[in-house]
Design a protein around this motif. Structure first.
Motif, PDB file in Angstrom:
ATOM      1  N   THR A 312       0.853  -1.188   0.000  1.00 55.52           N
ATOM      2  CA  THR A 312       0.000   0.000   0.000  1.00 55.52           C
ATOM      3  C   THR A 312       0.888   1.237   0.000  1.00 55.52           C
ATOM      4  O   THR A 312       1.793   1.355   0.836  1.00 55.52           O
ATOM      5  N   TYR A 313       0.628   2.151  -0.932  1.00 51.49           N
ATOM      6  CA  TYR A 313       1.442   3.371  -1.040  1.00 51.49           C
ATOM      7  C   TYR A 313       0.541   4.589  -0.916  1.00 51.49           C
ATOM      8  O   TYR A 313      -0.371   4.789  -1.723  1.00 51.49           O
ATOM      9  N   SER A 321      -2.606   3.975  -3.448  1.00 47.81           N
ATOM     10  CA  SER A 321      -2.548   2.887  -4.425  1.00 47.81           C
ATOM     11  C   SER A 321      -2.216   1.578  -3.719  1.00 47.81           C
ATOM     12  O   SER A 321      -1.570   1.569  -2.666  1.00 47.81           O
ATOM     13  N   THR A 322      -2.655   0.473  -4.309  1.00 45.27           N
ATOM     14  CA  THR A 322      -2.353  -0.859  -3.788  1.00 45.27           C
ATOM     15  C   THR A 322      -1.886  -1.747  -4.929  1.00 45.27           C
ATOM     16  O   THR A 322      -2.259  -1.557  -6.092  1.00 45.27           O
ATOM     17  N   ALA A 323      -1.077  -2.727  -4.588  1.00 48.57           N
ATOM     18  CA  ALA A 323      -0.649  -3.757  -5.534  1.00 48.57           C
ATOM     19  C   ALA A 323      -0.449  -5.044  -4.750  1.00 48.57           C
ATOM     20  O   ALA A 323      -0.022  -5.015  -3.587  1.00 48.57           O
ATOM     21  N   GLY A 324      -0.767  -6.169  -5.383  1.00 40.63           N
ATOM     22  CA  GLY A 324      -0.638  -7.430  -4.684  1.00 40.63           C
ATOM     23  C   GLY A 324      -0.327  -8.583  -5.604  1.00 40.63           C
ATOM     24  O   GLY A 324      -0.584  -8.536  -6.814  1.00 40.63           O
ATOM     25  N   PHE A 325       0.226  -9.625  -5.016  1.00 40.22           N
ATOM     26  CA  PHE A 325       0.540 -10.861  -5.730  1.00 40.22           C
ATOM     27  C   PHE A 325       0.268 -12.023  -4.797  1.00 40.22           C
ATOM     28  O   PHE A 325       0.541 -11.947  -3.595  1.00 40.22           O
ATOM     29  N   ALA A 326      -0.284 -13.118  -5.339  1.00 41.30           N
ATOM     30  CA  ALA A 326      -0.583 -14.289  -4.519  1.00 41.30           C
ATOM     31  C   ALA A 326      -0.349 -15.561  -5.314  1.00 41.30           C
ATOM     32  O   ALA A 326      -0.506 -15.592  -6.540  1.00 41.30           O
ATOM     33  N   ILE A 327       0.019 -16.603  -4.599  1.00 45.22           N
ATOM     34  CA  ILE A 327       0.138 -17.953  -5.147  1.00 45.22           C
ATOM     35  C   ILE A 327      -0.854 -18.826  -4.403  1.00 45.22           C
ATOM     36  O   ILE A 327      -0.870 -18.849  -3.167  1.00 45.22           O
ATOM     37  N   ASP A 328      -1.691 -19.543  -5.152  1.00 48.91           N
ATOM     38  CA  ASP A 328      -2.730 -20.374  -4.535  1.00 48.91           C
ATOM     39  C   ASP A 328      -2.715 -21.744  -5.206  1.00 48.91           C
ATOM     40  O   ASP A 328      -2.845 -21.851  -6.427  1.00 48.91           O
ATOM     41  N   GLY A 350      -2.992  -8.042  -8.437  1.00 49.76           N
ATOM     42  CA  GLY A 350      -3.993  -7.020  -8.152  1.00 49.76           C
ATOM     43  C   GLY A 350      -3.423  -5.619  -8.167  1.00 49.76           C
ATOM     44  O   GLY A 350      -2.260  -5.392  -7.795  1.00 49.76           O
ATOM     45  N   LEU A 351      -4.246  -4.655  -8.616  1.00 46.26           N
ATOM     46  CA  LEU A 351      -3.903  -3.234  -8.589  1.00 46.26           C
ATOM     47  C   LEU A 351      -5.134  -2.446  -8.171  1.00 46.26           C
ATOM     48  O   LEU A 351      -6.258  -2.800  -8.564  1.00 46.26           O
ATOM     49  N   GLY A 352      -4.934  -1.380  -7.391  1.00 48.34           N
ATOM     50  CA  GLY A 352      -6.078  -0.581  -6.970  1.00 48.34           C
ATOM     51  C   GLY A 352      -5.721   0.856  -6.673  1.00 48.34           C
ATOM     52  O   GLY A 352      -4.558   1.185  -6.399  1.00 48.34           O
ATOM     53  N   LEU A 353      -6.737   1.737  -6.739  1.00 47.88           N
ATOM     54  CA  LEU A 353      -6.602   3.142  -6.390  1.00 47.88           C
ATOM     55  C   LEU A 353      -7.795   3.562  -5.546  1.00 47.88           C
ATOM     56  O   LEU A 353      -8.937   3.160  -5.833  1.00 47.88           O
ATOM     57  N   GLN A 354      -7.529   4.378  -4.517  1.00 47.43           N
ATOM     58  CA  GLN A 354      -8.596   4.997  -3.737  1.00 47.43           C
ATOM     59  C   GLN A 354      -8.323   6.498  -3.663  1.00 47.43           C
ATOM     60  O   GLN A 354      -7.206   6.911  -3.342  1.00 47.43           O
ATOM     61  N   TYR A 355      -9.357   7.279  -3.968  1.00 50.80           N
ATOM     62  CA  TYR A 355      -9.222   8.739  -3.992  1.00 50.80           C
ATOM     63  C   TYR A 355     -10.204   9.352  -3.001  1.00 50.80           C
ATOM     64  O   TYR A 355     -11.418   9.121  -3.079  1.00 50.80           O
TER      65      TYR A 355
END
Length: 408
Positions: A312-313, A321-328, A350-355
């Motif tokens: 989270t930045y 902003s957010t970014a994520g990675f997962a192994i399942d 995953g990528l995301g933005l919150q304003y």
């Protein structure tokens, strides 16, 4: 309801932030979706009421099956699109207690095949699950919080099969045997627990647990055998499919470096509770023309681990902003894989933005790509039907979530 292949029939990402961070949303949950992912963290939110309303568009592309024996057995599943509205709510502080609520869709499955070989076992195989989850947190002190909740789970299921001659000539002189299990549903109650410890202002440790829930999806069953257009046998009565929603245990830690927070999470899903698919009717059909529809199907799924990394930045006072990675890993062994869930190991991005448009309103958008690996499988014949001997490719999932967070 769709399933993200690679997670069994679990749908782990249920909020703006979770979609945009690949589910690494357990230790650091700065919004009202803490009510679902870790209600203990509600104790550390701002002292206001907060609600998140969001909508996830979940698209499941086609899965292709290429048979090693004959192109006649090749097939492709139907693509699926689902719209899933979610609600997350957290309260202000009341003497160290906080109330939370979440409306989510934690599990689901839909697979539809039109080709004869696949339709014999999964012409349409669907499971819809919706959960209402009130929770309560208690701050033991400024660093430690515990929480618990009640899970009210409603589920619906539908199963359709069609075994046709041709190609299954062993049915002769019967030309088709079909099953339609419709209007099957159940309501059950479970629980969830959570705890968080803030080792320092920057470092957080969390644990959560969601209980196993046993469903018994009972509805109307219609079994029919035809010779041409003439019915030669049929059953109209009750039918039921017991199915288990597995328990999930999670550990996570997060650390904040100035404007950046990094989270590492581990989820253990206890899929070994799924040992077989066994349809129940008011009588036994073993040894009859309907034998394939009454014979238990061994599954023997394995417990699985998922590993998640999220970042989270805080770009500025208004934009995050957010970014994520997962192994399942898939819980489905090669020996018991079926067309109802041709699962494989997967990777999530995953990528995301919150304003923050004002002091009381935040808008968010996030995207997740769920990539599934190809899988070659050989299985034994089951209930008189040929086994699988081929490769599955494609599938996976794309999810887009849009929503708002309001405080008051």
């Amino acid at each position: 309801m769709g399933s993200c292949n690679g997670a069994g029939f679990q749908i782990p990402n249920q909020s703006i932030r979770a979609v945009g961070i690949a589910g690494a949303n357990i230790a650091y949950t700065p919004g009202p979706d803490a009510a679902y992912y870790n209600p203990a963290n509600m104790s550390f939110l701002d002292d206001t009421w907060s609600v998140e309303l969001s909508l996830t568009a979940l698209w499941l592309p086609e899965i292709s099956y290429t048979d090693n024996r004959s192109p006649f057995f090749n097939g492709e599943s139907e693509s699926e699109l689902f719209l899933l509205p979610q609600i997350h709510l957290s309260s202000k502080d009341y003497n160290n207690f906080r109330f939370g609520f979440a409306l989510t869709y934690p599990f689901g499955l839909t697979k539809e095949w039109q080709q004869p070989f696949q339709a014999a076992t999964a012409n349409n195989f669907s499971l819809f699950v919706v959960e209402a989850n009130p929770s309560l947190s208690y701050a033991i002190n400024s660093r430690t919080s515990i929480a618990g909740g009640i899970r009210f789970v409603y589920s619906e299921g539908e199963v359709k099969n069609s075994v046709n001659n041709p190609p299954f000539s062993a049915l002769s002189p019967v030309t088709a045997v079909t099953r339609d299990l419709d209007s099957s549903n159940d309501f059950q109650v479970g629980y969830n627990l959570a705890a968080t410890f803030n080792a320092t202002e920057a470092w957080r440790l969390s644990a959560t647990y969601r209980s196993e829930i046993d469903l018994d999806l009972e509805g109307d069953a219609h079994l029919l055998a035809l010779a041409g257009q003439v019915p030669v046998a049929q059953y109209l009565g009750t039918g039921a499919l017991p199915i288990t929603l597995p328990a999930v245990f999670s550990l996570a830690t997060s650390y904040t470096f100035g404007d950046v927070t990094v989270e590492l999470a581990w989820n253990r899903t206890f899929w070994s509770s799924i040992e077989e698919l066994d349809f129940n009717y008011s009588g036994s059909f073993l040894g009859t023309i309907f034998d394939p529809f009454d014979r238990p199907q061994t599954k023997n799924w394995d417990d699985t681990d998922a590993f998640r990394l999220g970042v989270t930045y805080q770009i500025n006072d208004r934009l995050v902003s957010t970014a994520g990675f997962a192994i399942d890993n898939t819980p489905v062994p090669d020996a018991t894989l079926g067309f109802e869930l041709p699962d494989s190991d997967s990777y999530m991005y995953g990528l995301g933005l919150q304003y923050k448009t004002s002091d009381t309103l935040t808008l968010g958008i996030s995207y997740m790509y769920h990539h599934t690996t190809s899988r070659s499988v050989t299985t034994l014949p089951t209930a008189g039907l040929p086994g699988i001997d081929g490769e599955f490719t494609g599938g996976g999932a794309h999810a887009v979530n849009v929503g708002l967070i309001a405080t008051f």
